[in-house]
Design a protein around this motif. Sequence first.
Motif, short mmCIF file in Angstrom:
data_model
loop_
_atom_site.label_atom_id
_atom_site.label_comp_id
_atom_site.label_asym_id
_atom_site.label_seq_id
_atom_site.Cartn_x
_atom_site.Cartn_y
_atom_site.Cartn_z
N ASN A 1 0.81 -1.22 0.00
CA ASN A 1 0.00 0.00 0.00
C ASN A 1 0.84 1.27 0.00
O ASN A 1 0.43 2.30 -0.51
N ASN A 2 2.06 1.20 0.56
CA ASN A 2 2.88 2.41 0.68
C ASN A 2 4.22 2.34 -0.03
O ASN A 2 4.93 3.34 -0.11
N GLU A 3 4.59 1.19 -0.57
CA GLU A 3 5.92 1.05 -1.18
C GLU A 3 5.83 0.99 -2.70
O GLU A 3 5.17 0.11 -3.27
N VAL A 4 6.50 1.94 -3.35
CA VAL A 4 6.52 2.01 -4.81
C VAL A 4 7.61 1.09 -5.35
O VAL A 4 8.71 1.02 -4.80
N ARG A 5 7.33 0.38 -6.45
CA ARG A 5 8.32 -0.48 -7.06
C ARG A 5 9.50 0.36 -7.57
O ARG A 5 9.32 1.49 -8.03
N GLU A 6 10.68 -0.20 -7.51
CA GLU A 6 11.92 0.54 -7.79
C GLU A 6 11.89 1.24 -9.14
O GLU A 6 12.26 2.42 -9.25
N VAL A 7 11.44 0.56 -10.18
CA VAL A 7 11.48 1.12 -11.52
C VAL A 7 10.56 2.33 -11.68
O VAL A 7 10.74 3.18 -12.55
N TYR A 8 9.56 2.46 -10.79
CA TYR A 8 8.59 3.55 -10.88
C TYR A 8 8.88 4.72 -9.93
O TYR A 8 8.18 5.74 -9.98
N LYS A 9 9.86 4.58 -9.06
CA LYS A 9 10.04 5.59 -8.01
C LYS A 9 10.26 6.99 -8.55
O LYS A 9 9.65 7.97 -8.08
N THR A 10 11.15 7.14 -9.53
CA THR A 10 11.41 8.46 -10.10
C THR A 10 10.16 9.03 -10.73
O THR A 10 9.81 10.20 -10.53
N LEU A 11 9.47 8.21 -11.51
CA LEU A 11 8.25 8.67 -12.19
C LEU A 11 7.17 9.04 -11.18
O LEU A 11 6.48 10.07 -11.32
N PHE A 12 7.02 8.23 -10.15
CA PHE A 12 6.02 8.49 -9.11
C PHE A 12 6.30 9.83 -8.43
O PHE A 12 5.38 10.62 -8.20
N ASN A 13 7.55 10.09 -8.12
CA ASN A 13 7.91 11.36 -7.48
C ASN A 13 7.64 12.56 -8.39
O ASN A 13 7.19 13.61 -7.93
N LEU A 14 7.90 12.39 -9.68
CA LEU A 14 7.64 13.47 -10.63
C LEU A 14 6.15 13.78 -10.72
O LEU A 14 5.72 14.94 -10.70
N PHE A 15 5.33 12.74 -10.80
CA PHE A 15 3.89 12.93 -10.93
C PHE A 15 3.28 13.42 -9.61
O PHE A 15 2.27 14.13 -9.62
N SER A 16 3.87 13.03 -8.50
CA SER A 16 3.32 13.44 -7.20
C SER A 16 3.43 14.93 -6.95
O SER A 16 2.80 15.47 -6.04
N LYS A 17 4.22 15.62 -7.75
CA LYS A 17 4.36 17.08 -7.60
C LYS A 17 3.13 17.83 -8.11
O LYS A 17 2.95 19.00 -7.81
N TYR A 18 2.31 17.13 -8.89
CA TYR A 18 1.11 17.78 -9.43
C TYR A 18 -0.06 17.64 -8.46
O TYR A 18 -0.26 16.59 -7.85
#
Length: 483
Positions: free
Chosen positions: A22-39
């Motif tokens: 529920n709270n842990e993002v898969r390694e390959v998506y971490k950068t993308l998740f952080n970028l999108f979370s800024k919106y």
Amino acid sequence: MLPIFSSYEFDSRFYDEIFKTNNEVREVYKTLFNLFSKYDVNDFANLNDKAKDAFFNQGITFQVYGDKETKEKIFPFDLFPRIIGNNEWLEIEKGALQRSKALNLFLWDVYHDQKIIKQDIVPIDLISSSANFLKEMVGFNPPGGIYNHISGTDLIKHKDGNYYVLEDNIRCPSGVSYVIGNREALKRTLFGVFNHYKSYNVSDYGQNLLDIIESVKPKGVDMPKCVVLTPGVYNSAYYEHSFLARQMGVELVEGRDLFIENDFVYMKTIKGLERVDVIYRRVDDAFIDPDAFNKDSVLGVKGLFKSYLKGKICLVNAPGTGVADDKAIYTYMPEIIKYYLDEEPILSNVHTYHCSRPDEFKYVLENIDKLVIKPVDESGGYGISIGNRLTKEEIEKVRTTIKQNPRKYIAQPIMSLSTHATYIEEENSFEPRHVDLRTFTLLGKDKDFVLKGGLSRVALKRGNLVVNSSQGGGSKDTWVLKK
């Protein structure tokens, strides 16, 4: 303002491609998740509108056929891309190519010696009863020995984390234009995200497709003239037909633009007549030639099939490939791969019951509520029944339909398609939605090619397992990462 993932509901029943827990993002998506979370939600709603405008301006549409009317719609596109790691992709690519090569060898055998039938590996009645088997193709050698120049392999990722093949599409597999359109729309909307990942290009598909179809030119032709044959502007995939013609730099033609003289095919142009050598046809077998097949067809060209049999033209894909596109043949793919390639399948089939087998027929009738029922010869998600979504009355209706023509139906367990974070306009937030993947494989005389990326189709309705655009689905850009 609320962040766009604030209401995301992790569901442990399915393989979530973004989250491990529920709270842990898969390694390959971490950068993308952080970028999108800024919106925040309002920012992202504006970006989503911008992406829709990009699709509208590119004319990326499809037709939906209903009982009362036909509608042209902008293809739904989700801005959050799907990422496939390099090692994971290599398995998919090898598996898709393996299946395409095996199917091509199967088609050659079926229309020549039929050794796989004589050795009782594939039953003769599945071939003889197939509406897509063309007796006119028996003994004919297609240019370059290729039948399925273009194949689309549909895969799902199950909750065990493994990929499974749902079906093979080798008649006129569609959707590759949306793969390229998705990439262009995402670049225009969120160009900066590409700086953080090294993914393969997908815009080289058109050149590879042209190379493939030129490689199967008729004998005696040095510089083949290639065209794309479309049924016309009212076809559901007309956008794709015109797109691929532009990508390859060839003419888009309708049947009325072509005619036969002395068994050669000619195209009418403003500069006069021009001989055609290779036709990438997006017209079904029954309609390519009214002299040979459906006499009422206005989509094809009189005498085209005769020209093909005389070696004056190459048709891509070859007529009669549909006999291997049959979902009943899909049930024999492990045996087909082993027989022709002496290899174990790289990609597994979904366990499939064919209703022409008495014991499996009985099981299906007794367990419709646990199965997905599919007609063997339909596409676009039409005719599918998902057992656990049916009422008792609907189950009984499906049971009656199967009894009327068991050969026409297969059944599969209700698979747990993986989910992927998807922007839902109505909720103005991200929610998990089921996805599948269609890969595109090209076979030529001396070359093969698998597009490094595919069409990730998304079931936009909550809980829906049918991802086809004709059934309300959308798509995502698919990134295959370099090493």
